[in-house]
Scaffold this active site. Structure first.
Site, PDB file in Angstrom:
ATOM      1  N   GLU A   1      17.342  13.156  27.853  1.00  0.00           N
ATOM      2  CA  GLU A   1      16.333  13.692  26.933  1.00  0.00           C
ATOM      3  C   GLU A   1      16.394  15.220  26.839  1.00  0.00           C
ATOM      4  O   GLU A   1      15.357  15.897  26.865  1.00  0.00           O
ATOM      5  CB  GLU A   1      14.932  13.227  27.363  1.00  0.00           C
ATOM      6  CG  GLU A   1      14.762  11.720  27.276  1.00  0.00           C
ATOM      7  CD  GLU A   1      13.363  11.248  27.640  1.00  0.00           C
ATOM      8  OE1 GLU A   1      12.871  10.309  27.001  1.00  0.00           O
ATOM      9  OE2 GLU A   1      12.765  11.827  28.564  1.00  0.00           O
TER      10      GLU A   1
ATOM     11  N   GLU B   1      15.598   3.472  25.901  1.00  0.00           N
ATOM     12  CA  GLU B   1      14.311   3.241  26.555  1.00  0.00           C
ATOM     13  C   GLU B   1      13.340   2.641  25.545  1.00  0.00           C
ATOM     14  O   GLU B   1      12.750   3.367  24.749  1.00  0.00           O
ATOM     15  CB  GLU B   1      13.730   4.540  27.132  1.00  0.00           C
ATOM     16  CG  GLU B   1      14.528   5.114  28.286  1.00  0.00           C
ATOM     17  CD  GLU B   1      13.862   6.328  28.912  1.00  0.00           C
ATOM     18  OE1 GLU B   1      12.675   6.585  28.603  1.00  0.00           O
ATOM     19  OE2 GLU B   1      14.531   7.023  29.695  1.00  0.00           O
TER      20      GLU B   1
END
Length: 646
Positions: A214, A287
């Protein structure tokens, strides 16, 4: 008469319509059967497993709109499960339950801060034996997507980065700052050789490796992601590389030659993210947030509405899915993370996450619903579910002995004398790696009362004592405290708790703990400190058994360590510790740090896994800050608090 005419006239037509409907249904069933045969032929669900892949040349490919494994169309049905949040004895149970859900791929992070607790000292043993975890996944026929960081987020202290990095006052985490990359290189020099033999092309289960995590939501250095990519490639990583980002920075976190994947929960936001991806590349939700984490003072976050519809919609589009989390586990010890987007909030000990498999490894309604969905989608009988693990109630214990914190200070290996406060990370202990976790006690002498001001130098919460008596707290919101008038010199003590370092966002460089600077009394900086590092390591907790403790009295001196014994005369089973009447502190069993408790909730019980319990006597130690209860109960059901839907 008209009505009779209609009935007579339509009877033959009704028969014809029924026959046509019958033919239509048979035709539809044949089409579905053919489609399923073609589907199974194209995807080869049964044969595309580690044990059946004898020819390994191409690996996982992403050069079409779908994934290919050795040229066969392949859909990733994954689940996140972290070895460092699960007792090693339960790894196989959790993996078998993963397979029984219909999943073919396990994803896991690698926590740098556990594997290198001190610079140059590495630990890959016992519950954090990564090689054993990967070996087991291979033996149980699961593919693996490895997410080695160096940053992992994961609601884990400092996003998995070791706190000793912050000893460098100029440190710039997650950048190409030399102090950071030198440390990453040293870690990767140890980590990566351990996983090379587990790569797909070497006969192992790893089909993909993630580059950082991320980074689009951080994006402080345009050269950093290229550095991490090269750090992996140059050390022998040959499998497909991926990045992973959410709405905060999908485009900013991508890098040439690496497949971007995306993270989300609600379908609408996921569809928006997909618009930024290349149309001719496979899509993977790295995710898919199956639930959410909890922080102290909130409710227990749950996610139900829309989950199955979202999964169905993704499957219908041929999009690969990784459930984050499949099984959350526990933030044992002091390893929980925190958030700070203007207000600091720390995460709880449980990482249940409202995942399909509960914190204690139990099946949930969500598990059964997803299993049913995946079974229909795969059109095959899924592996049988492993048996439910029994949960036990044990006899309530009454801690009969205790030792006040002030008396326990003599058991510490080292204290530090300093003219001014020193933050935890820069304390000269642990081979000059500082203090990573726990509490730090700062003691000095004052001659008068007045206004005590922290000047926002307390991280994260300080209980203040004058002459051993608590007078209040300093934290992010409360930065001043009035000290009553005193007639003579008194000890002023600040017991500072590191409640967990921020794991996500742009404040990672600001995560030093303890007292970060001067504390002022009547606008004058206090000086002459004795500093006591209260790391509460196993050796310190176990030392209580070698000394004479006090009998617990009606109003014990606090803070204090309370001592009790749990006797187990049978095979140990999982249980949950309930601390009614206690306020805030930490629980240890047989010297091991189970985690924090706090009566503000939401979490009301602590998960105690059977592998932590031994047959016979088990030493229970409770560090209580402010208000001691009378009993410790062991129950067979968790209480994670009132549900709060996300």
């Amino acid at each position: 008469m008209f009505k009779v005419f209609i009935q007579k006239a339509t009877a033959p037509m009704q028969i014809i319509a029924v026959r046509r409907e019958h033919v239509r249904r048979i035709g539809l069933l044949l089409l579905i059967a053919v489609a399923l045969l073609l589907y199974r032929f194209r995807f080869h669900w049964i044969s595309l497993t580690p044990k059946r892949m004898h020819s390994r040349n191409l690996g996982l490919q992403a050069n079409k709109e779908y994934f290919q494994l050795e040229g066969n169309k392949f859909l990733i049905l994954g689940g996140s499960m972290h070895y460092f949040r699960i007792p090693r004895a339960y790894w196989s149970d959790r993996m078998l339950k993963m397979k029984a859900l219909g999943l073919n791929t396990l994803t896991t992070y690698v926590p740098w801060n556990l594997h290198e607790p001190e610079r140059g000292t590495f630990n890959f043993k016992d519950d954090i034996d990564l090689e054993a975890y990967l070996e087991l996944a291979n033996d149980l026929d699961l593919w693996v997507i490895l997410r080695p960081g160096p940053y992992i987020c994961s609601e884990w202290d400092l996003g998995g980065l070791p706190s000793w990095l912050l000893r460098d006052r100029k440190m710039k985490l997650r950048t190409t700052y030399a102090g950071f990359t030198d440390a990453v290189n040293a870690f990767f020099n140890v980590l990566i050789p351990k996983v090379l033999r587990f790569q797909y092309k070497n006969g192992g289960p790893i089909i993909a490796v993630q580059v950082e995590n991320e980074y689009g939501g951080y994006a402080k250095d345009d050269n950093y992601m290229a550095y991490v990519k090269e750090a992996l490639l140059s050390r022998g990583i040959v499998e497909l590389l991926m990045t992973s980002d959410n709405k905060d920075g999908l485009t900013k976190g991508s890098i040439a030659g690496v497949l971007p994947t995306f993270n989300f929960q609600k379908l609408e936001s996921g569809l928006m993210l997909m618009k930024d991806l290349e149309p001719d590349k496979p899509k993977l939700v790295m995710e898919y947030w199956s639930g959410w984490f909890d922080h102290w003072g909130s409710g227990h976050h749950v996610y139900r509405e829309g989950l199955l519809n979202t999964l169905s919609a993704l499957l219908s589009k041929g999009i690969s899915i990784n459930l984050y989390m499949f099984h959350g586990g526990t933030n044992f010890g002091f390893m929980n993370g925190a958030q700070d987007f203007g207000t600091y909030i720390a995460d709880v000990t449980s990482y249940d996450y409202d995942a399909p498999l509960s914190e204690a490894g139990d099946y949930t309604e969500k598990y059964m619903q997803i299993r049913n969905l995946y079974s229909h989608y795969l059109d095959e009988e899924l592996p049988e579910k492993p048996q439910h693990l029994y949960k036990s109630r044990y006899a309530t214990i009454h801690p009969k002995e205790y030792i006040p914190l002030w008396d326990a200070l003599s058991l510490l290996e080292k204290t530090i004398e300093s003219e001014r406060p020193i933050n935890m990370e820069n304390l000269p202990i642990n081979n000059n790696n500082g203090q990573s976790y726990g509490y730090t006690l700062y003691n000095t002498i004052i001659n008068s009362g007045g206004v005590l001001s922290s000047e926002q130098n307390v991280r994260d919460r300080a209980q203040v004592f004058v002459g051993g008596q608590s007078i209040g707290f300093l934290d992010y919101k409360n930065i001043e405290l009035t000290i009553p008038d005193i007639k003579s010199k008194q000890n002023l003590s600040l017991l500072v708790e590191n409640r967990g370092r921020v794991n996500y966002g742009t404040k990672l460089d600001e995560q030093r703990k303890g007292l970060l600077g001067d504390i002022f009394l009547n606008k004058q900086p206090l000086k002459g400190f004795t500093i006591y590092p209260l790391e509460m390591k196993t050796s310190f907790i176990e030392s209580f058994s070698a000394i004479k403790l006090n009998s617990t009295r009606e109003n014990p001196v606090l803070p204090a360590f309370f001592y009790g014994s749990l006797y187990v005369d049978s095979m140990p089973y999982d249980t949950f510790i309930s601390l009614k009447g206690w306020e805030k502190g930490v629980v240890f069993i047989n010297g091991l740090n189970l985690g924090r408790y706090w009566n503000i909730g939401p979490q009301k019980t602590l998960y105690l896994p059977a592998p932590w319990i031994q047959h016979g006597n088990n030493e229970i130690v409770i560090f209580e800050e402010s208000k001691a209860g009378k009993t410790v109960e062991f129950v067979n059901q968790p209480d994670l608090g009132q549900a709060e839907h996300v």
